[in-house]
Design a protein around this motif. Structure first.
Motif, mmCIF file in Angstrom:
data_model
loop_
_atom_site.group_PDB
_atom_site.id
_atom_site.type_symbol
_atom_site.label_atom_id
_atom_site.label_comp_id
_atom_site.label_asym_id
_atom_site.label_seq_id
_atom_site.Cartn_x
_atom_site.Cartn_y
_atom_site.Cartn_z
ATOM 1 N N LEU A 681 0.831 -1.213 0.000
ATOM 2 C CA LEU A 681 0.000 0.000 0.000
ATOM 3 C C LEU A 681 0.861 1.256 0.000
ATOM 4 N N ARG A 682 1.962 1.230 0.755
ATOM 5 C CA ARG A 682 2.868 2.391 0.747
ATOM 6 C C ARG A 682 3.399 2.638 -0.653
ATOM 7 N N ARG A 683 3.781 1.566 -1.325
ATOM 8 C CA ARG A 683 4.279 1.701 -2.701
ATOM 9 C C ARG A 683 3.187 2.246 -3.619
ATOM 10 N N ALA A 684 1.990 1.694 -3.486
ATOM 11 C CA ALA A 684 0.886 2.113 -4.356
ATOM 12 C C ALA A 684 0.526 3.574 -4.131
ATOM 13 N N CYS A 685 0.566 4.015 -2.876
ATOM 14 C CA CYS A 685 0.198 5.411 -2.560
ATOM 15 C C CYS A 685 1.324 6.388 -2.892
ATOM 16 N N SER A 686 2.527 5.860 -3.145
ATOM 17 C CA SER A 686 3.663 6.721 -3.493
ATOM 18 C C SER A 686 3.925 6.740 -4.990
ATOM 19 N N ALA A 687 3.156 5.968 -5.741
ATOM 20 C CA ALA A 687 3.408 5.846 -7.179
ATOM 21 C C ALA A 687 3.179 7.177 -7.891
ATOM 22 N N GLU A 688 3.850 7.324 -9.019
ATOM 23 C CA GLU A 688 3.707 8.544 -9.812
ATOM 24 C C GLU A 688 2.247 8.782 -10.173
ATOM 25 N N GLU A 689 1.566 7.685 -10.550
ATOM 26 C CA GLU A 689 0.138 7.763 -10.857
ATOM 27 C C GLU A 689 -0.581 6.688 -10.047
ATOM 28 N N LEU A 690 -1.577 7.081 -9.290
ATOM 29 C CA LEU A 690 -2.270 6.131 -8.433
ATOM 30 C C LEU A 690 -3.076 5.150 -9.280
ATOM 31 N N ASP A 691 -2.974 3.871 -8.926
ATOM 32 C CA ASP A 691 -3.752 2.815 -9.563
ATOM 33 C C ASP A 691 -4.913 2.493 -8.634
ATOM 34 N N GLY A 692 -6.086 3.051 -8.942
ATOM 35 C CA GLY A 692 -7.231 2.907 -8.059
ATOM 36 C C GLY A 692 -7.636 1.473 -7.845
ATOM 37 N N GLU A 693 -7.642 0.667 -8.904
ATOM 38 C CA GLU A 693 -8.051 -0.730 -8.791
ATOM 39 C C GLU A 693 -7.084 -1.506 -7.912
ATOM 40 N N ARG A 694 -5.793 -1.247 -8.097
ATOM 41 C CA ARG A 694 -4.764 -1.911 -7.295
ATOM 42 C C ARG A 694 -4.937 -1.560 -5.819
ATOM 43 N N ILE A 695 -5.155 -0.309 -5.515
ATOM 44 C CA ILE A 695 -5.315 0.125 -4.118
ATOM 45 C C ILE A 695 -6.572 -0.491 -3.516
ATOM 46 N N ARG A 696 -7.663 -0.514 -4.278
ATOM 47 C CA ARG A 696 -8.904 -1.103 -3.744
ATOM 48 C C ARG A 696 -8.731 -2.587 -3.447
ATOM 49 N N ARG A 743 -8.441 15.666 -10.202
ATOM 50 C CA ARG A 743 -9.777 15.121 -9.983
ATOM 51 C C ARG A 743 -9.750 13.597 -9.874
ATOM 52 N N ASN A 744 -9.048 12.937 -10.785
ATOM 53 C CA ASN A 744 -9.005 11.474 -10.786
ATOM 54 C C ASN A 744 -8.315 10.924 -9.548
ATOM 55 N N THR A 745 -7.251 11.588 -9.124
ATOM 56 C CA THR A 745 -6.547 11.145 -7.916
ATOM 57 C C THR A 745 -7.424 11.330 -6.688
ATOM 58 N N LEU A 746 -8.134 12.437 -6.643
ATOM 59 C CA LEU A 746 -9.050 12.678 -5.522
ATOM 60 C C LEU A 746 -10.148 11.617 -5.457
ATOM 61 N N ALA A 747 -10.640 11.210 -6.609
ATOM 62 C CA ALA A 747 -11.688 10.198 -6.634
ATOM 63 C C ALA A 747 -11.204 8.898 -5.983
ATOM 64 N N ILE A 748 -9.936 8.581 -6.200
ATOM 65 C CA ILE A 748 -9.361 7.386 -5.555
ATOM 66 C C ILE A 748 -9.186 7.612 -4.059
ATOM 67 N N VAL A 749 -8.638 8.755 -3.706
ATOM 68 C CA VAL A 749 -8.356 9.060 -2.300
ATOM 69 C C VAL A 749 -9.631 9.074 -1.470
ATOM 70 N N LYS A 750 -10.717 9.553 -2.046
ATOM 71 C CA LYS A 750 -11.979 9.631 -1.306
ATOM 72 C C LYS A 750 -12.532 8.249 -0.944
ATOM 73 N N GLN A 751 -12.026 7.200 -1.576
ATOM 74 C CA GLN A 751 -12.498 5.851 -1.293
ATOM 75 C C GLN A 751 -11.697 5.174 -0.178
ATOM 76 N N MET A 752 -10.694 5.837 0.332
ATOM 77 C CA MET A 752 -9.869 5.241 1.379
ATOM 78 C C MET A 752 -10.694 5.056 2.652
ATOM 79 N N PRO A 753 -10.389 4.032 3.445
ATOM 80 C CA PRO A 753 -11.169 3.772 4.670
ATOM 81 C C PRO A 753 -10.762 4.655 5.850
ATOM 82 N N PHE A 754 -10.114 5.758 5.548
ATOM 83 C CA PHE A 754 -9.741 6.738 6.565
ATOM 84 C C PHE A 754 -9.737 8.108 5.898
ATOM 85 N N PRO A 755 -9.997 9.171 6.659
ATOM 86 C CA PRO A 755 -10.018 10.506 6.053
ATOM 87 C C PRO A 755 -8.616 10.986 5.695
ATOM 88 N N VAL A 756 -8.535 11.695 4.594
ATOM 89 C CA VAL A 756 -7.278 12.321 4.175
ATOM 90 C C VAL A 756 -7.458 13.833 4.272
#
Length: 806
Positions: A681-696, A743-756
């Motif tokens: 998860l640390r790697r996925a959240c640090s990636a140049e471009e977030l992979d929403g499916e991978r993070i989910r 916008r796309n990155t925010l859409a992924i971040v908003k799905q996290m199980p904790f507030p950012v």
């Protein structure tokens, strides 16, 4: 007229290493570097951009709270902010300018006695200097003279008020229980108002023994108490209603409702407290329930018609007066079973040290300065700006003749001795429960700096007598013993001299090379000669450099040699230069032994050349030490990580099966899956471009395996990602690509199980609304398809950030 004023006292204990003049890494503040940085993010910055929300919890307005309140920032805290949180610092200065426009030319910022010393317990010289330094620091930063001055802990005595009045301070703020008696100006009989019976709705004149006068404001105690300790900030409207309720139609004079609390209440102590403050101020202004003001404006429009007497040696945070800072009075932070008997011997030890060095300072200082104590008062100009020009100006005014560079170093050391002799009285050292607490250790470190400078300047052995007195202060914790042991444990290892800076420089140069000039905290290093060598696993560096203190200008050419034997095994030596010939001889002999990879000979040469003055990784300053340890451990950590990931990858299906049965997972598997999933998860959240499916998928796996997420780390990584994209978009806001990346990155971040925390991004996007958005919307209404696309995407972006677009 009905007036309202809210005062916030913003202050943090000084946390700077007294020798490095910087705060070193504080692990307890993670994910921030230190507590100043953390509290700035939780409180100081949010009050510059406080949110007002609608019923759907969307941002309708972002406002600067500072411009509509009265506030003071401790000078030592402002000094930190100017360097480490410059946006916040500039925002505070700008807020004071804004408040002058709102409040008839009166700025809302107040000065503070310099380093939060308890003024009634200070001697007359220190009181005078604390007021002078606080005054000058404020004038330098805010570009105007202060009208009011905050007394630390509102601790007050008549002499301090007199000195403030003589300095031109117009008013001070006190607690209601500090008022003793009042009467109308020209009246005969004094009215007893002890027990907090003073009417806080007006200003009172205080006449000092010198004949000077200063106005006093006694804040509303019950409301201030409710804000600080009774959760009044849980609801902005209730906060506003409580403030308005203190105004009375029965009063026939212009009345003021005002409160005073620690400013950190609004955001740090009470999460989202800055929003309650913003809402309350907006509510009161909208309803026109009272005129928002500050003390300077109120005083101009409503000069005192009453006068007051005070209870001396009282404060807002000790019911016993000022005993909290000198005795076991019973006031503490609440740790049961502990006592604070250590407070008295600690203060007595510091008093002894101050009084021991004062005549020595005066005697030596008189040979170099026209008036040593006047020079100390004026030294604040150098503290604020250590450039050669300011030092020259100080010298022209205070040097007794044309001093050599060596004599000037003596002067700067004398001034620093006195600066630290005041810093060691910072109130936080006595406020809390335990002698070994970080705040108390900090003031003992300041004392350690005084001891070091005194012994360098005067040649007297002061440390032994000082430590003997510290031994009378007993810790509540057996492992810490007493003040003498704490001094040995925490102060002695922290003491820095030029040779220790040389050790830090030489060791760290093996892991990250320096240029010709390097700044190491409050020191500057100019390289004269430098050689490195490798032989098998061994690496070495040898060289010469000039090390200079930016503070005292003390300077020395040092020779150093350091060897890395592998892993954490580093040894080095530092000594004063023995000249070109001696250095060349050492260089030749060391290079020969090193080239043969003769480790016993290398060790013998280290001992021979440097004796007991050898250093290791333990000698590094904390931040660099941590960085180098991470470098050394990186390959080992990578091996461990690979092992965990392989174990997880090979047996993930089995682990899921065990979990589905409700069978307890073997500890070996639990450790592997928790480490592996958080690492991925640390790697996925640090990636140049977030992979929403991978993070989910990883989050689902973590949830199914009952893995505890590293929420603090993951939140911080995602926050920084969003902040970077928001900055990128704000720099080129017409770009659809950059808008959509955010916008796309925010859409992924908003799905996290904790507030950012999206505070920074919200600020950038909200700022676009009044200008670019309105202009682009008009183009879209005229049929511009690209403009319409931008508007649509901006609206989606705003919705993701919980911003209501008008």
């Amino acid at each position: 007229m009905k007036y309202l004023c809210i005062h916030c006292h913003f202050y943090q204990p000084p946390r700077e290493n007294p020798w490095l003049e910087q705060i070193e890494l504080q692990d307890s503040a993670y994910p921030y570097h230190d507590w100043n940085e953390r509290i700035a993010a939780e409180c100081y910055a949010p009050n510059l951009a406080a949110r007002i929300l609608d019923e759907q919890h969307r941002i309708t307005r972002i406002v600067n709270n500072y411009s509509k309140i009265s506030f003071n920032f401790g000078p030592t805290l402002l000094s930190w902010a100017a360097e480490h949180s410059p946006d916040t610092y500039r925002g505070l200065i700008d807020a004071d300018r804004q408040s002058q426009k709102l409040f008839s030319g009166h700025g809302s910022a107040m000065a503070q006695a310099y380093n939060h010393m308890i003024m009634p317990l200070a001697n007359s010289r220190d009181k005078k200097t604390q007021i002078r330094w606080g005054f000058e620091d404020f004038a330098r930063r805010f570009g105007r003279l202060p009208e009011g001055m905050w007394l630390p802990e509102t601790a007050v005595d008549i002499e301090s008020l007199d000195l403030m009045a003589q300095a031109g301070i117009a008013f001070a703020i006190l607690a209601p229980h500090q008022a003793k008696a009042v009467r109308p100006l020209g009246g005969a009989e004094w009215e007893d108002v002890s027990g907090s019976k003073v009417d806080p709705s007006r200003a009172y004149l205080f006449t000092a023994p010198s004949g000077k006068t200063i106005s006093l404001f006694f804040y509303d105690g019950p409301i201030s108490q409710a804000v600080a300790f009774e959760k009044l900030l849980d609801n902005g409207e209730k906060f506003a209603t409580r403030l308005i309720g203190a105004l009375s139609d029965a009063r026939t004079w212009p009345q003021l409702t005002h409160i005073a609390t620690d400013g950190e209440t609004y955001g740090h102590h009470h999460k989202h407290g800055e929003m309650a403050l913003a809402y309350a101020l907006d509510y009161i202004e909208t309803k026109k329930s009272a005129r928002i003001t500050n003390y300077g404006e109120f005083l101009e429009k409503n000069p005192p018609t009453w006068e007051a007497k005070i209870f001396e040696n009282t404060s807002w945070s000790c019911i016993h007066g000022v005993e909290r800072w000198r005795s076991n009075c019973g006031c503490n932070a609440g740790r049961l079973g502990w006592n604070q008997e250590w407070r008295r011997p600690l203060r007595e030890a510091l008093d002894w040290l101050r009084d021991r060095v004062a005549p020595l300072f005066e005697s030596l200082g008189s040979t170099l300065l026209h008036d040593p104590w006047a020079a100390r008062d004026a030294y604040i100009s150098v503290v604020l700006d250590r450039t050669p020009e300011v030092r020259d100006q100080f010298g022209q005014e205070h040097f007794a003749g044309d001093l050599s560079s060596e004599q000037q170093v003596v002067v700067w050391k004398l001034m620093e001795l006195q600066r630290h002799a005041m810093l060691m009285y910072t109130s936080c050292g006595w406020f809390f429960d335990e002698l070994s607490g970080i705040e108390t250790v900090q003031v003992i470190q300041y004392a350690g700096r005084v001891v070091q400078l005194a012994e360098e300047l005067f040649g007297d052995s002061i440390e032994e007598n000082f430590v003997e007195r510290l031994a009378a202060a007993k810790s509540n914790l057996p492992e810490y013993g007493d003040g003498a042991k704490i001094y040995t444990r925490y102060v002695k290892p922290a003491i820095v001299d030029l040779e220790k800076v040389g050790a830090h420089y030489s060791i760290s140069s093996l892991f990250a090379p320096y240029g010709e000039r390097a700044d190491i905290f409050s020191y500057v290093v100019r390289r004269l000669d430098y050689h490195t060598g490798d032989a098998g696993r061994l690496r070495m560096a040898i060289g010469q450099a000039r090390f200079t203190s930016k503070v005292t200008q003390d300077s020395e050419v040092l020779t150093f040699w350091v060897v890395h034997f592998g892993d954490h095994n580093v040894a080095g030596g530092v000594q004063k230069s023995a000249g070109i010939t001696g250095y060349q001889d050492m260089l030749d002999s060391i290079s020969e032994s090193f080239a043969r990879v003769d480790i016993p000979e290398v060790v013998r040469l280290l001992d021979k050349r440097f004796g007991e003055k050898t250093y290791s990784l333990r000698s590094l300053f904390r931040d660099e030490q941590r960085r180098i340890v991470r470098t050394i451990l990186s390959s080992t950590v990578a091996e461990a990580e690979a092992a965990y990931l392989q174990l997880y990858g090979d047996h993930a299906a089995l682990m899921r099966f065990i979990t589905s049965l409700g069978t307890p997972m073997p500890r070996e598997f639990t450790a592997a899956v928790e480490y592996a999933l958080n690492s991925l998860l640390r790697r996925a959240c640090s990636a140049e471009e977030l992979d929403g499916e991978r993070i989910r998928n990883l989050l689902r796996e973590a949830q199914g395996s009952n893995v505890s997420l590293e929420k603090t780390t993951l939140e911080f990584l995602l926050r920084k990602k969003i902040d970077a994209l928001a900055v990128r978009f704000a720099a080129d806001p017409t770009s659809l690509d950059k808008l959509n990346d955010l916008r796309n990155t925010l859409a992924i971040v908003k799905q996290m199980p904790f507030p950012v925390n999206l505070w920074s991004a919200q600020n950038y996007i909200y700022a676009i609304q009044a200008g670019l958005f309105q202009r682009t919307r008009k183009r879209a209404q005229r049929g511009d398809a690209r403009a319409q696309k931008w508007v649509d995407d901006y609206l989606v972006l705003s919705e993701l950030l919980s911003i209501r677009v008008r």
